[in-house]
Design a protein around this motif. Structure first.
Motif, mmCIF file in Angstrom:
data_model
loop_
_atom_site.group_PDB
_atom_site.id
_atom_site.type_symbol
_atom_site.label_atom_id
_atom_site.label_comp_id
_atom_site.label_asym_id
_atom_site.label_seq_id
_atom_site.Cartn_x
_atom_site.Cartn_y
_atom_site.Cartn_z
ATOM 1 N N TRP A 36 0.853 -1.177 0.000
ATOM 2 C CA TRP A 36 0.000 0.000 0.000
ATOM 3 C C TRP A 36 0.897 1.238 0.000
ATOM 4 C CZ3 TRP A 36 -5.191 0.004 -0.638
ATOM 5 C CH2 TRP A 36 -5.870 -1.199 -0.427
ATOM 6 N N TYR A 37 0.564 2.164 -0.869
ATOM 7 C CA TYR A 37 1.191 3.474 -0.913
ATOM 8 C C TYR A 37 0.105 4.516 -0.668
ATOM 9 C CZ TYR A 37 5.453 1.643 -3.179
ATOM 10 O OH TYR A 37 6.627 0.980 -3.468
ATOM 11 N N ARG A 38 0.538 5.733 -0.375
ATOM 12 C CA ARG A 38 -0.420 6.832 -0.268
ATOM 13 C C ARG A 38 0.202 8.117 -0.793
ATOM 14 N NH1 ARG A 38 -0.698 7.557 6.358
ATOM 15 N NH2 ARG A 38 1.384 8.481 6.623
ATOM 16 N N GLN A 39 -0.692 9.008 -1.212
ATOM 17 C CA GLN A 39 -0.247 10.299 -1.711
ATOM 18 C C GLN A 39 -1.207 11.374 -1.221
ATOM 19 O OE1 GLN A 39 0.331 10.586 -5.965
ATOM 20 N NE2 GLN A 39 1.700 12.327 -5.710
ATOM 21 N N ALA A 49 3.074 0.268 3.564
ATOM 22 C CA ALA A 49 3.287 -1.074 4.098
ATOM 23 C C ALA A 49 3.473 -2.055 2.951
ATOM 24 C CB ALA A 49 2.116 -1.507 4.964
ATOM 25 N N THR A 50 4.249 -3.112 3.231
ATOM 26 C CA THR A 50 4.460 -4.160 2.242
ATOM 27 C C THR A 50 4.231 -5.529 2.864
ATOM 28 O OG1 THR A 50 6.817 -4.452 2.704
ATOM 29 C CG2 THR A 50 6.227 -2.771 1.079
ATOM 30 N N VAL A 51 3.895 -6.503 2.015
ATOM 31 C CA VAL A 51 3.769 -7.882 2.467
ATOM 32 C C VAL A 51 4.262 -8.800 1.349
ATOM 33 C CG1 VAL A 51 1.339 -8.056 1.717
ATOM 34 C CG2 VAL A 51 2.233 -9.633 3.440
ATOM 35 N N LEU A 52 5.091 -9.766 1.713
ATOM 36 C CA LEU A 52 5.542 -10.770 0.756
ATOM 37 C C LEU A 52 4.491 -11.872 0.661
ATOM 38 C CD1 LEU A 52 9.325 -11.115 1.668
ATOM 39 C CD2 LEU A 52 8.252 -9.674 -0.075
ATOM 40 N N LEU A 53 4.152 -12.251 -0.558
ATOM 41 C CA LEU A 53 3.088 -13.241 -0.715
ATOM 42 C C LEU A 53 3.529 -14.623 -0.249
ATOM 43 C CD1 LEU A 53 1.377 -12.219 -4.056
ATOM 44 C CD2 LEU A 53 1.009 -11.425 -1.724
ATOM 45 N N GLY A 56 4.675 -14.153 4.053
ATOM 46 C CA GLY A 56 3.899 -13.134 4.733
ATOM 47 C C GLY A 56 4.681 -12.080 5.486
ATOM 48 N N SER A 57 5.976 -11.981 5.255
ATOM 49 C CA SER A 57 6.769 -10.969 5.946
ATOM 50 C C SER A 57 6.246 -9.569 5.615
ATOM 51 C CB SER A 57 8.225 -11.089 5.533
ATOM 52 O OG SER A 57 9.017 -10.092 6.144
ATOM 53 N N THR A 58 6.172 -8.715 6.635
ATOM 54 C CA THR A 58 5.631 -7.374 6.454
ATOM 55 C C THR A 58 6.640 -6.298 6.825
ATOM 56 O OG1 THR A 58 4.700 -7.389 8.692
ATOM 57 C CG2 THR A 58 3.276 -8.150 6.901
ATOM 58 N N ASN A 59 6.389 -5.098 6.309
ATOM 59 C CA ASN A 59 7.235 -3.954 6.625
ATOM 60 C C ASN A 59 6.356 -2.710 6.608
ATOM 61 O OD1 ASN A 59 9.651 -2.739 7.294
ATOM 62 N ND2 ASN A 59 10.215 -2.325 5.182
ATOM 63 N N TYR A 60 6.673 -1.732 7.464
ATOM 64 C CA TYR A 60 5.835 -0.555 7.609
ATOM 65 C C TYR A 60 6.657 0.723 7.634
ATOM 66 C CZ TYR A 60 2.300 -3.920 9.088
ATOM 67 O OH TYR A 60 1.421 -4.977 9.138
ATOM 68 N N ALA A 61 6.049 1.792 7.153
ATOM 69 C CA ALA A 61 6.638 3.108 7.336
ATOM 70 C C ALA A 61 6.597 3.453 8.823
ATOM 71 C CB ALA A 61 5.859 4.141 6.528
ATOM 72 N N ARG A 67 -0.038 1.195 14.242
ATOM 73 C CA ARG A 67 -1.410 1.636 13.968
ATOM 74 C C ARG A 67 -2.028 0.912 12.776
ATOM 75 N NH1 ARG A 67 -2.415 6.721 12.386
ATOM 76 N NH2 ARG A 67 -0.393 7.002 11.371
ATOM 77 N N PHE A 68 -1.213 0.618 11.769
ATOM 78 C CA PHE A 68 -1.697 -0.037 10.546
ATOM 79 C C PHE A 68 -1.206 -1.484 10.499
ATOM 80 C CE2 PHE A 68 -2.061 3.970 7.617
ATOM 81 C CZ PHE A 68 -2.818 4.600 8.591
#
Length: 116
Positions: A36-39, A49-53, A56-61, A67-68
């Motif tokens: 997910w990106y935002r502008q 945020a990112t997720v590997l398919l 399932g590893s995730t990463n966040y700003a 919170r997200f």
């Protein structure tokens, strides 16, 4: 080709929650990461945020950590973004993104407005 469609945006008060959904269709076998990106108006698009398919590893700003939550349902070809404790500065168009080795795909975006 991959098609992405976001849903779930809207107007919410500060401190509230929203859940964004991204439906993916098409040739998905080469996709290895969803994000997910935002502008926000007048600002550059930023990674949320990112997720590997696989795995399932995730990463966040840093701005959204705690919170997200990003999640995926591989069987349904869906990716979600649960957004809690929303702040006015979270107001933006949120975009779903899919990455394969040599190509990126984007959804049209969904507006999230956090305001009282």
């Amino acid at each position: 080709q991959v098609q992405l469609v976001e849903s779930g945006g809207g107007l919410v008060q500060p401190g509230g929650s929203l859940r964004l959904s991204c439906a993916a269709s098409g040739t998905l076998s080469r996709i290895y990461r969803m994000a997910w990106y935002r502008q926000a108006p007048g600002k550059q698009r930023e990674l949320v945020a990112t997720v590997l398919l696989s795995g399932g590893s995730t990463n966040y700003a840093d701005s959204v950590k705690g919170r997200f939550t990003i999640s995926r349902d591989n069987a349904k070809n869906m990716v979600y973004l649960q957004m809690n404790s929303l702040k006015p500065e979270d107001t933006a168009v949120y975009y779903c993104h899919a990455r394969e080795l040599h190509h990126d795909y984007w959804g049209p975006g969904t507006q999230v407005t956090v305001s009282s």
